[in-house]
Write a protein that holds these residues in place. Structure first.
Motif, PDB file in Angstrom:
ATOM      1  N   VAL A 209      -5.725  13.378  36.486  1.00  0.00           N
ATOM      2  CA  VAL A 209      -4.733  14.275  37.084  1.00  0.00           C
ATOM      3  C   VAL A 209      -3.351  14.026  36.504  1.00  0.00           C
ATOM      4  CG1 VAL A 209      -3.492  14.727  39.238  1.00  0.00           C
ATOM      5  CG2 VAL A 209      -5.988  14.687  39.227  1.00  0.00           C
ATOM      6  N   PHE A 210      -2.995  12.758  36.299  1.00  0.00           N
ATOM      7  CA  PHE A 210      -1.651  12.419  35.821  1.00  0.00           C
ATOM      8  C   PHE A 210      -1.616  12.207  34.304  1.00  0.00           C
ATOM      9  CE2 PHE A 210      -1.468  11.412  40.332  1.00  0.00           C
ATOM     10  CZ  PHE A 210      -0.303  12.060  40.695  1.00  0.00           C
ATOM     11  N   ASN A 211      -2.597  12.793  33.611  1.00  0.00           N
ATOM     12  CA  ASN A 211      -2.597  12.872  32.144  1.00  0.00           C
ATOM     13  C   ASN A 211      -2.666  11.511  31.460  1.00  0.00           C
ATOM     14  OD1 ASN A 211      -2.712  14.643  29.939  1.00  0.00           O
ATOM     15  ND2 ASN A 211      -0.554  14.342  29.471  1.00  0.00           N
ATOM     16  N   LEU A 212      -3.328  10.557  32.102  1.00  0.00           N
ATOM     17  CA  LEU A 212      -3.548   9.252  31.489  1.00  0.00           C
ATOM     18  C   LEU A 212      -4.938   9.153  30.869  1.00  0.00           C
ATOM     19  CD1 LEU A 212      -1.974   7.008  34.281  1.00  0.00           C
ATOM     20  CD2 LEU A 212      -0.931   7.698  32.109  1.00  0.00           C
ATOM     21  N   ALA A 213      -5.800  10.108  31.175  1.00  0.00           N
ATOM     22  CA  ALA A 213      -7.159  10.151  30.634  1.00  0.00           C
ATOM     23  C   ALA A 213      -7.566  11.613  30.470  1.00  0.00           C
ATOM     24  CB  ALA A 213      -8.126   9.423  31.562  1.00  0.00           C
ATOM     25  N   PHE A 214      -8.537  11.845  29.574  1.00  0.00           N
ATOM     26  CA  PHE A 214      -8.926  13.217  29.233  1.00  0.00           C
ATOM     27  C   PHE A 214      -7.683  14.046  28.884  1.00  0.00           C
ATOM     28  CE2 PHE A 214     -13.123  12.806  31.581  1.00  0.00           C
ATOM     29  CZ  PHE A 214     -13.894  12.992  30.449  1.00  0.00           C
ATOM     30  N   GLN A 215      -6.844  13.482  28.031  1.00  0.00           N
ATOM     31  CA  GLN A 215      -5.614  14.169  27.657  1.00  0.00           C
ATOM     32  C   GLN A 215      -5.924  15.448  26.874  1.00  0.00           C
ATOM     33  OE1 GLN A 215      -3.274  11.237  25.552  1.00  0.00           O
ATOM     34  NE2 GLN A 215      -2.799  10.097  27.419  1.00  0.00           N
ATOM     35  N   LYS A 216      -5.012  16.419  26.984  1.00  0.00           N
ATOM     36  CA  LYS A 216      -5.230  17.696  26.337  1.00  0.00           C
ATOM     37  C   LYS A 216      -5.267  17.523  24.814  1.00  0.00           C
ATOM     38  CE  LYS A 216      -5.069  19.946  30.226  1.00  0.00           C
ATOM     39  NZ  LYS A 216      -6.320  20.405  30.849  1.00  0.00           N
ATOM     40  N   PRO A 217      -6.303  18.042  24.145  1.00  0.00           N
ATOM     41  CA  PRO A 217      -6.348  17.957  22.676  1.00  0.00           C
ATOM     42  C   PRO A 217      -5.126  18.618  22.045  1.00  0.00           C
ATOM     43  CG  PRO A 217      -8.492  18.606  23.558  1.00  0.00           C
ATOM     44  CD  PRO A 217      -7.526  18.637  24.711  1.00  0.00           C
ATOM     45  N   TYR A 218      -4.730  18.092  20.913  1.00  0.00           N
ATOM     46  CA  TYR A 218      -3.570  18.555  20.147  1.00  0.00           C
ATOM     47  C   TYR A 218      -2.242  18.273  20.858  1.00  0.00           C
ATOM     48  CZ  TYR A 218      -7.049  21.019  17.323  1.00  0.00           C
ATOM     49  OH  TYR A 218      -8.136  21.332  16.528  1.00  0.00           O
ATOM     50  N   HIS A 219      -2.283  17.726  22.076  1.00  0.00           N
ATOM     51  CA  HIS A 219      -1.108  17.219  22.780  1.00  0.00           C
ATOM     52  C   HIS A 219       0.093  18.170  22.729  1.00  0.00           C
ATOM     53  CE1 HIS A 219      -3.091  13.300  23.209  1.00  0.00           C
ATOM     54  NE2 HIS A 219      -3.537  13.502  21.987  1.00  0.00           N
ATOM     55  N   PRO A 220      -0.005  19.348  23.329  1.00  0.00           N
ATOM     56  CA  PRO A 220       1.095  20.317  23.245  1.00  0.00           C
ATOM     57  C   PRO A 220       2.408  19.798  23.825  1.00  0.00           C
ATOM     58  CG  PRO A 220      -0.562  21.023  24.851  1.00  0.00           C
ATOM     59  CD  PRO A 220      -1.158  19.892  24.085  1.00  0.00           C
ATOM     60  N   LEU A 221       2.356  19.029  24.917  1.00  0.00           N
ATOM     61  CA  LEU A 221       3.595  18.542  25.508  1.00  0.00           C
ATOM     62  C   LEU A 221       4.268  17.516  24.609  1.00  0.00           C
ATOM     63  CD1 LEU A 221       5.490  18.658  27.893  1.00  0.00           C
ATOM     64  CD2 LEU A 221       4.120  16.886  29.023  1.00  0.00           C
ATOM     65  N   THR A 222       3.479  16.641  23.978  1.00  0.00           N
ATOM     66  CA  THR A 222       4.043  15.652  23.058  1.00  0.00           C
ATOM     67  C   THR A 222       4.735  16.333  21.883  1.00  0.00           C
ATOM     68  OG1 THR A 222       2.338  14.034  23.641  1.00  0.00           O
ATOM     69  CG2 THR A 222       3.499  13.693  21.561  1.00  0.00           C
ATOM     70  N   VAL A 223       4.069  17.327  21.308  1.00  0.00           N
ATOM     71  CA  VAL A 223       4.653  18.055  20.171  1.00  0.00           C
ATOM     72  C   VAL A 223       5.926  18.774  20.604  1.00  0.00           C
ATOM     73  CG1 VAL A 223       4.271  19.916  18.520  1.00  0.00           C
ATOM     74  CG2 VAL A 223       2.433  18.298  19.017  1.00  0.00           C
ATOM     75  N   ALA A 224       5.894  19.410  21.763  1.00  0.00           N
ATOM     76  CA  ALA A 224       7.072  20.136  22.245  1.00  0.00           C
ATOM     77  C   ALA A 224       8.264  19.205  22.412  1.00  0.00           C
ATOM     78  CB  ALA A 224       6.742  20.842  23.554  1.00  0.00           C
ATOM     79  N   ARG A 225       8.020  18.000  22.918  1.00  0.00           N
ATOM     80  CA  ARG A 225       9.121  17.048  23.090  1.00  0.00           C
ATOM     81  C   ARG A 225       9.670  16.581  21.756  1.00  0.00           C
ATOM     82  NH1 ARG A 225       6.110  13.671  27.975  1.00  0.00           N
ATOM     83  NH2 ARG A 225       6.835  15.005  29.686  1.00  0.00           N
ATOM     84  N   GLN A 226       8.807  16.436  20.753  1.00  0.00           N
ATOM     85  CA  GLN A 226       9.293  16.051  19.424  1.00  0.00           C
ATOM     86  C   GLN A 226      10.169  17.147  18.829  1.00  0.00           C
ATOM     87  OE1 GLN A 226       5.511  15.309  17.618  1.00  0.00           O
ATOM     88  NE2 GLN A 226       5.485  13.139  18.152  1.00  0.00           N
ATOM     89  N   LEU A 227       9.768  18.395  19.023  1.00  0.00           N
ATOM     90  CA  LEU A 227      10.551  19.513  18.502  1.00  0.00           C
ATOM     91  C   LEU A 227      11.852  19.703  19.273  1.00  0.00           C
ATOM     92  CD1 LEU A 227       7.861  20.059  17.032  1.00  0.00           C
ATOM     93  CD2 LEU A 227       8.161  22.483  17.555  1.00  0.00           C
ATOM     94  N   ASN A 228      11.899  19.211  20.485  1.00  0.00           N
ATOM     95  CA  ASN A 228      13.056  19.437  21.358  1.00  0.00           C
ATOM     96  C   ASN A 228      14.058  18.298  21.318  1.00  0.00           C
ATOM     97  OD1 ASN A 228      14.386  21.095  23.341  1.00  0.00           O
ATOM     98  ND2 ASN A 228      13.758  19.625  24.920  1.00  0.00           N
ATOM     99  N   THR A 229      13.947  17.411  20.334  1.00  0.00           N
ATOM    100  CA  THR A 229      14.851  16.255  20.281  1.00  0.00           C
ATOM    101  C   THR A 229      16.286  16.672  20.008  1.00  0.00           C
ATOM    102  OG1 THR A 229      14.205  15.989  17.964  1.00  0.00           O
ATOM    103  CG2 THR A 229      13.089  14.598  19.610  1.00  0.00           C
ATOM    104  N   ALA A 230      16.481  17.814  19.349  1.00  0.00           N
ATOM    105  CA  ALA A 230      17.839  18.283  19.049  1.00  0.00           C
ATOM    106  C   ALA A 230      18.037  19.663  19.660  1.00  0.00           C
ATOM    107  CB  ALA A 230      18.068  18.343  17.542  1.00  0.00           C
ATOM    108  N   PRO A 231      19.213  19.932  20.268  1.00  0.00           N
ATOM    109  CA  PRO A 231      19.439  21.240  20.893  1.00  0.00           C
ATOM    110  C   PRO A 231      19.703  22.356  19.877  1.00  0.00           C
ATOM    111  CG  PRO A 231      21.409  19.877  21.076  1.00  0.00           C
ATOM    112  CD  PRO A 231      20.349  19.011  20.459  1.00  0.00           C
ATOM    113  N   ALA A 232      19.902  22.002  18.606  1.00  0.00           N
ATOM    114  CA  ALA A 232      20.222  23.008  17.594  1.00  0.00           C
ATOM    115  C   ALA A 232      19.082  24.012  17.428  1.00  0.00           C
ATOM    116  CB  ALA A 232      20.514  22.317  16.259  1.00  0.00           C
ATOM    117  N   SER A 233      19.404  25.192  16.921  1.00  0.00           N
ATOM    118  CA  SER A 233      18.419  26.261  16.767  1.00  0.00           C
ATOM    119  C   SER A 233      17.292  25.822  15.837  1.00  0.00           C
ATOM    120  CB  SER A 233      19.095  27.513  16.214  1.00  0.00           C
ATOM    121  OG  SER A 233      19.618  27.256  14.922  1.00  0.00           O
TER     122      SER A 233
END
Length: 552
Positions: free
Chosen positions: A423-447
């Protein structure tokens, strides 16, 4: 009264586990497939070769209320490798919920929760009819707290509905076994069994595997009892295939489609180990994904110790089920079903060279029977070393062997802890990790501009998954865009299209399936005069590689 209050409590707990955090995790690739087809649109709705404002991406997942089931079936036949019934039912569900203040993610996954909770009730009925009321409670509790059951119920995918249908077909198969034993024929039971299996075929192709396992079990029952029901058994066994025949040409086309080539070939005995792992995941899963070794090793060791203890508890009690004349037939039917299902898995793995055991989710086929037998075993007494019942234990199930027994509380406690990890995403994590990727892309506020190379629908679905996750956490997204560029003729053309179509981002992210890090260009000159430079610190690979560029 207490018995049914306990059942109600199990259903409430199972429902709560499946609803907690239901919409917090972003939709991943396969769930995007589900959304597009169930909404009545398909991939034709997604603009290609043009910039899509990030704020417009959620609008691509808008409901088409006028779509019909034949429309959805045609889209699936052309763009997917799945039968249509689940998506048609999901579309009807979304139409009924349209206009309510509920997120699309919650709506999609709640449909899976509905059948996941229904499966809890059916396992109770299955074990009550096959073994005892206590076995029904224990079996339903095991399903309610099962981390595998929680995981599949929180996926907007077509797995909990087949689990529901397979559990229902096993209940009917047990009644058919009793008909054979008593030399009577209740046509409505046999006909219902045929209809449930036909519905299963239109829900998931793998239900054919479950059906073959049931047919082989039925043949074994007929042979053991020398029954005179061979002719009606043949008729009712052919009936589901006759009802499925209109879709059979599409099945053949889907089976030979390149879209099914993602399954890897088997590696020696790895499929056997993966099968055992899939069974273990039905009761326990430690939170070891993407963790350091100092966490992985002790948690994995504790899980192995628990499994060793559980096997010691189960095996002697399983003997009780086999040797007891009152439970022998039901145990034989469920065990035979599991055995024939696993044998077909091995045939697919080693003869067709498609390792379906690499995806634990496909164990949904024998999941109902496995949990039923597990619950029945924990409701039984233990045989001593001489093969006799222990005199210290009562002759029949009693409250002392109920859901409050210490050994069962240990099993359910471990399963509950594992389910909370899911339930809290510590197991059976979503493949391709969309939230992890989104956070990496969101490190800078620039366009920024996301570029996704594609040559089929999988990268398109992946790009939508990442863009949706990013859109949800991005505060300033007015100048953010997504674009899909065809890479079928190589990436040189992709670099040219980026130069032509992309204007003035401050950050450029290129997702390039199949590309190595050194194959990314060191710089990309845009026609607008902006130059984007390769950033060595911004290379990642989660399923597919993606590279960040700083533009100025």
């Amino acid at each position: 009264m207490l018995h049914y209050l306990t059942l109600l409590g199990i259903l409430v707990c199972g429902t709560a586990l499946r609803l907690i955090q239901l919409e917090r995790k972003p939709l991943w690739v396969d769930e995007i497939f589900t959304a597009l087809f169930s909404l009545g649109t398909g991939f034709d709705r997604v603009p290609l070769e043009q910039l899509i404002p990030l704020s417009d991406v959620p609008n691509l997942l808008a409901l088409n209320p006028t779509a019909t089931c034949p429309d959805i079936a045609r889209t699936l036949a052309e763009q997917s490798t799945h039968p249509p019934l689940f998506f048609c039912l999901m579309h009807r569900w979304l139409v009924e919920l349209d206009g309510l203040p509920i997120s699309l993610t919650f709506q999609l996954r709640a449909f899976a929760v509905l059948f996941g909770v229904g499966a809890i009730a059916l396992i109770y009925l299955l074990n009550r009819l096959a073994f005892s009321p206590q076995a029904g409670l224990i079996g339903s509790a095991i399903v309610a707290f099962s981390p595998f059951g929680v995981y599949q119920s929180q996926e907007a995918r077509h797995y909990t509905l087949p689990v529901f249908l397979i559990a229902l077909s096993l209940i009917l198969l047990l009644q058919m076994g009793r008909d054979i034993e008593k030399e009577r024929l209740r046509q409505w039971i046999w006909g219902s069994w045929a209809m449930v299996n036909a519905i299963g075929f239109y829900t998931h192709y793998f239900c054919l595997i479950a059906f073959v396992a049931q047919i082989l079990t039925l043949i074994a029952l007929l042979y053991k009892t020398q029954s005179r029901f061979l002719l009606p058994a043949t008729f009712f066994s052919l009936l589901p295939l006759i009802l499925f025949s209109p879709w059979f040409p599409t099945l053949v086309e889907h089976f030979t489609s390149p879209k099914t080539s993602w399954l890897p070939p088997p590696q020696h005995i790895t499929p056997l180990l993966q099968t055992l792992l899939a069974m273990a995941l039905m009761v326990v899963i430690p939170p070891v994904e993407n963790q350091p070794l100092w966490i992985i090793i002790p948690l994995s060791a504790c899980s192995l110790l628990f499994l060793f203890w559980a096997i010691q508890q189960i095996l002697p009690r399983f003997k009780t089920l086999i040797r007891n004349p009152k439970t022998h037939q039901a145990t034989f039917i469920l065990s035979s079903f599991i055995a024939w299902t696993l044998l077909q898995f091995l045939v697919i793995v080693y003869l067709l060279q498609k390792d379906i055991t690499s995806a634990p989710r496909y164990s949904f086929l024998y999941y109902p029977a496995f949990c039923a037998l597990l619950g029945a075993s924990f409701s039984q007494r233990k045989w001593n070393l001489r093969g006799k019942l222990s005199p210290r234990l009562p002759i029949s199930p009693s409250p002392r062997l109920s859901i409050l027994s210490p050994r069962l509380l240990i099993l359910l406690g471990i399963s509950l802890a594992s389910s909370l990890c899911v339930v809290f995403n510590l197991a059976f994590q979503k493949p391709y990790h969309p939230l992890t990727v989104a956070r990496q892309l969101n490190t800078a506020p620039a366009s920024l501009v996301m570029v996704m190379g594609y040559n089929d629908t999988l990268p398109i679905s992946l790009g939508l998954s990442y863009a949706l996750a990013l859109e949800q956490i991005r505060t300033q997204k007015e100048d953010d865009f997504l674009i899909f560029l065809n890479n079928e003729k190589g990436y040189d053309r992709v670099w040219e299209n980026i130069s032509q179509d992309v204007r003035n981002p401050q950050n450029l992210w290129i997702f390039a399936p199949g590309l190595l890090k050194e194959q990314y260009p060191q710089k990309i000159d845009l026609n607008s005069g902006t130059q984007c430079l390769f950033d060595p610190a911004q290379y990642y690979r989660i399923g597919i590689p993606y590279q960040g560029y700083s533009c100025r």
